[in-house]
Motif scaffolding. Structure first.
Motif, PDB file in Angstrom:
ATOM      1  N   GLY A  45      10.246  -2.925  10.818  1.00 22.50           N
ATOM      2  CA  GLY A  45      11.482  -3.573  10.403  1.00 22.50           C
ATOM      3  C   GLY A  45      12.582  -3.398  11.427  1.00 22.50           C
ATOM      4  N   ASP A  46      13.713  -4.027  11.160  1.00 27.65           N
ATOM      5  CA  ASP A  46      14.847  -4.027  12.079  1.00 27.65           C
ATOM      6  C   ASP A  46      16.118  -3.768  11.272  1.00 27.65           C
ATOM      7  OD1 ASP A  46      16.877  -4.579  13.905  1.00 27.65           O
ATOM      8  OD2 ASP A  46      15.803  -6.260  14.811  1.00 27.65           O
ATOM      9  N   LEU A  47      16.820  -2.693  11.597  1.00 19.98           N
ATOM     10  CA  LEU A  47      18.028  -2.325  10.853  1.00 19.98           C
ATOM     11  C   LEU A  47      19.184  -3.289  11.074  1.00 19.98           C
ATOM     12  CD1 LEU A  47      18.041   1.566  11.262  1.00 19.98           C
ATOM     13  CD2 LEU A  47      17.481   0.230   9.224  1.00 19.98           C
ATOM     14  N   LYS A  48      19.057  -4.155  12.050  1.00 20.82           N
ATOM     15  CA  LYS A  48      20.128  -5.128  12.278  1.00 20.82           C
ATOM     16  C   LYS A  48      20.097  -6.226  11.209  1.00 20.82           C
ATOM     17  CE  LYS A  48      19.036  -6.013  16.583  1.00 20.82           C
ATOM     18  NZ  LYS A  48      17.946  -5.036  16.776  1.00 20.82           N
ATOM     19  N   GLY A  49      18.980  -6.317  10.471  1.00 20.32           N
ATOM     20  CA  GLY A  49      18.883  -7.349   9.450  1.00 20.32           C
ATOM     21  C   GLY A  49      18.591  -6.839   8.062  1.00 20.32           C
ATOM     22  N   SER A  50      18.261  -5.541   7.941  1.00 22.55           N
ATOM     23  CA  SER A  50      17.899  -4.968   6.638  1.00 22.55           C
ATOM     24  C   SER A  50      18.450  -3.558   6.527  1.00 22.55           C
ATOM     25  CB  SER A  50      16.378  -4.921   6.469  1.00 22.55           C
ATOM     26  OG  SER A  50      15.789  -6.180   6.649  1.00 22.55           O
ATOM     27  N   SER A  51      18.641  -3.094   5.298  1.00 24.25           N
ATOM     28  CA  SER A  51      19.030  -1.697   5.103  1.00 24.25           C
ATOM     29  C   SER A  51      17.803  -0.812   5.331  1.00 24.25           C
ATOM     30  CB  SER A  51      19.557  -1.475   3.686  1.00 24.25           C
ATOM     31  OG  SER A  51      18.488  -1.522   2.740  1.00 24.25           O
ATOM     32  N   PHE A  52      18.047   0.457   5.624  1.00 27.09           N
ATOM     33  CA  PHE A  52      16.930   1.363   5.852  1.00 27.09           C
ATOM     34  C   PHE A  52      16.053   1.474   4.606  1.00 27.09           C
ATOM     35  CE2 PHE A  52      14.648   5.308   5.871  1.00 27.09           C
ATOM     36  CZ  PHE A  52      14.139   5.344   7.150  1.00 27.09           C
ATOM     37  N   THR A  53      16.649   1.582   3.442  1.00 26.60           N
ATOM     38  CA  THR A  53      15.870   1.743   2.207  1.00 26.60           C
ATOM     39  C   THR A  53      14.957   0.557   1.969  1.00 26.60           C
ATOM     40  OG1 THR A  53      17.591   3.129   1.231  1.00 26.60           O
ATOM     41  CG2 THR A  53      16.020   2.129  -0.287  1.00 26.60           C
ATOM     42  N   GLU A  54      15.442  -0.648   2.268  1.00 26.59           N
ATOM     43  CA  GLU A  54      14.614  -1.845   2.117  1.00 26.59           C
ATOM     44  C   GLU A  54      13.365  -1.752   2.986  1.00 26.59           C
ATOM     45  OE1 GLU A  54      17.964  -5.288   1.126  1.00 26.59           O
ATOM     46  OE2 GLU A  54      17.455  -4.823   3.201  1.00 26.59           O
ATOM     47  N   LEU A  55      13.515  -1.236   4.179  1.00 27.59           N
ATOM     48  CA  LEU A  55      12.376  -1.114   5.092  1.00 27.59           C
ATOM     49  C   LEU A  55      11.461   0.039   4.686  1.00 27.59           C
ATOM     50  CD1 LEU A  55      14.186  -1.689   8.510  1.00 27.59           C
ATOM     51  CD2 LEU A  55      13.066  -3.368   7.025  1.00 27.59           C
ATOM     52  N   TRP A  56      12.053   1.199   4.390  1.00 27.85           N
ATOM     53  CA  TRP A  56      11.294   2.407   4.057  1.00 27.85           C
ATOM     54  C   TRP A  56      10.415   2.190   2.823  1.00 27.85           C
ATOM     55  CZ3 TRP A  56      10.035   6.752   6.441  1.00 27.85           C
ATOM     56  CH2 TRP A  56       9.711   7.906   5.718  1.00 27.85           C
ATOM     57  N   ARG A  57      10.918   1.418   1.873  1.00 25.64           N
ATOM     58  CA  ARG A  57      10.183   1.151   0.638  1.00 25.64           C
ATOM     59  C   ARG A  57       9.532  -0.231   0.631  1.00 25.64           C
ATOM     60  NH1 ARG A  57      10.613   5.167  -2.424  1.00 25.64           N
ATOM     61  NH2 ARG A  57      12.433   6.504  -2.624  1.00 25.64           N
ATOM     62  N   GLY A  58       9.608  -0.933   1.751  1.00 28.28           N
ATOM     63  CA  GLY A  58       9.113  -2.298   1.818  1.00 28.28           C
ATOM     64  C   GLY A  58       7.602  -2.407   1.915  1.00 28.28           C
ATOM     65  N   ALA A  59       7.118  -3.620   1.755  1.00 30.80           N
ATOM     66  CA  ALA A  59       5.677  -3.878   1.751  1.00 30.80           C
ATOM     67  C   ALA A  59       5.028  -3.526   3.090  1.00 30.80           C
ATOM     68  CB  ALA A  59       5.441  -5.352   1.414  1.00 30.80           C
ATOM     69  N   LYS A  60       5.715  -3.814   4.194  1.00 26.38           N
ATOM     70  CA  LYS A  60       5.117  -3.575   5.510  1.00 26.38           C
ATOM     71  C   LYS A  60       4.885  -2.081   5.751  1.00 26.38           C
ATOM     72  CE  LYS A  60       5.397  -5.478  10.166  1.00 26.38           C
ATOM     73  NZ  LYS A  60       6.179  -6.338  11.090  1.00 26.38           N
ATOM     74  N   TYR A  61       5.872  -1.248   5.389  1.00 27.22           N
ATOM     75  CA  TYR A  61       5.732   0.200   5.554  1.00 27.22           C
ATOM     76  C   TYR A  61       4.613   0.717   4.647  1.00 27.22           C
ATOM     77  CZ  TYR A  61       8.078   4.062   7.965  1.00 27.22           C
ATOM     78  OH  TYR A  61       8.397   5.065   8.844  1.00 27.22           O
ATOM     79  N   ASN A  62       4.573   0.237   3.417  1.00 28.03           N
ATOM     80  CA  ASN A  62       3.551   0.689   2.478  1.00 28.03           C
ATOM     81  C   ASN A  62       2.160   0.285   2.951  1.00 28.03           C
ATOM     82  OD1 ASN A  62       3.208   2.066  -0.152  1.00 28.03           O
ATOM     83  ND2 ASN A  62       2.190   0.154  -0.713  1.00 28.03           N
TER      84      ASN A  62
END
Length: 340
Positions: free
Chosen positions: A296-313
């Motif tokens: 993910g990219d923090l310039k477009g998403s919050s960290f929590t969205e990425l950390w708990r997102g489908a791609k990370y999972n």
């Protein structure tokens, strides 16, 4: 030992009820994931590595910064991106590792950013080749509240040091170390905890005792010996040490080498930490030096969205399925032990 205890107590002083709860959530979700084989995560990272810059003044042979071999762009972390990230994470974040690739002190506001994190009760650490620790910068380092200063010193003579730290000057490293020690005394500060990090490679393996004696003379708090990651290790390398204890690789006796550790299908790092590049890319860990596995990219998403997102999972799940199928994991000797 006393100095290490002081550093340990300083680290524990950063714990708050919320950070302690978060640690319990992270550890328990990691254990559940190992047992069930299903990626589960209930917490936020205990630790992050944030990259001030990819720029470096040296040309170390096993480092993408030194080799200038990145495919990703070189640049400097923007203050607002850093502060936004810390503001999102600081209530649960315990440990900020303020380096990834590059030399942190090349960032003009590096110590200002350190102070921003330190003022929010986060344990802060950085690693430097110490070429920029002049008297003024050494004082600012102590004043910033930095908790741990790791000084890379891979030799006790100029010849040995420069065998790996290509383009470096040992006298600059020693001068910088003396400056920080001096200002710790002048300002009556217990921080930063100064560590000499000695990367053990064949050209310097005969100087292990020498660097410990040098650290004692300079009043450095601790010496740590680090094993070297070699990218093309299969057919050997002049950097692989002959002292087996300090080598990540087995000599197979026929001119080939193999990595020592077994690729177990779990990784603590994927649950308790991550790396954020200078331009806001979130990547799994410090083995992803060229940011190939972008989550993910923090310039477009919050960290929590990425950390708990489908791609990370999905990445965590893939690792639980077969770590050997992930290219960057094949040359990894870390990740299976639970330490923050």
């Amino acid at each position: 030992m006393k100095l290490q205890l002081t550093d340990g107590l300083n680290f524990l002083s950063k714990l708050t009820p919320l950070r302690t709860l978060n640690a319990l959530q992270v550890v328990s979700s990691y254990i559940v994931s190992k047992i069930t084989g299903k990626a589960t995560h209930w917490g936020h990272p205990l630790s992050i590595s944030l990259e001030p810059t990819t720029s470096c003044n040296l040309r170390c042979p096993e480092c993408p910064s030194g080799l200038r071999s990145f495919t990703r762009p070189t640049g400097m972390l923007q203050d607002d991106l850093f502060m936004q990230t810390i503001d999102q994470l600081h209530r649960r974040l315990l440990y900020l590792i303020f380096y990834f690739q590059g030399e942190p002190y090349l960032h003009k506001n590096f110590l200002g950013l350190v102070k921003y994190a330190s003022d929010r009760g986060i344990y802060t650490a950085t690693s430097t080749n110490a070429h920029y620790l002049n008297d003024e910068m050494a004082r600012k380092t102590v004043e910033s509240g930095l908790d741990r200063l790791i000084v890379s010193i891979d030799g006790t003579t100029q010849e040995t040091y420069a065998a790996y730290r290509v383009g470096g000057k040992l006298d600059k490293v020693l001068e910088g170390t003396r400056n920080v020690v001096k200002w710790k005394k002048e300002l009556k500060s217990k921080t930063p905890h100064i560590m000499f990090q000695f990367l053990v490679v064949r050209p310097n393996e005969h100087q292990l005792e020498d660097v410990q004696q040098l650290a004692k003379e300079l009043e450095v708090d601790e010496v740590v010996f680090k094993t070297a990651q070699i990218y093309d290790y299969e057919n050997g390398s002049p950097l692989i040490p002959t002292i087996d204890y300090y080598s990540r690789y087995n000599n197979n006796g026929n001119g080939t080498y193999s990595i020592k550790n077994k690729l177990l299908n779990h990784c603590w790092k994927m649950w308790h930490s991550c790396v954020i590049t200078w331009d806001g890319l979130v990547v799994p860990c410090c083995f992803d030096k060229d940011a190939e596995y972008r989550l993910g990219d923090l310039k477009g998403s919050s960290f929590t969205e990425l950390w708990r997102g489908a791609k990370y999972n999905q990445f965590r799940q893939a690792l639980l399925g077969s770590r050997a199928n992930i290219e960057m994991c094949r040359n990894c000797t870390e990740g299976t032990k639970v330490w923050a």
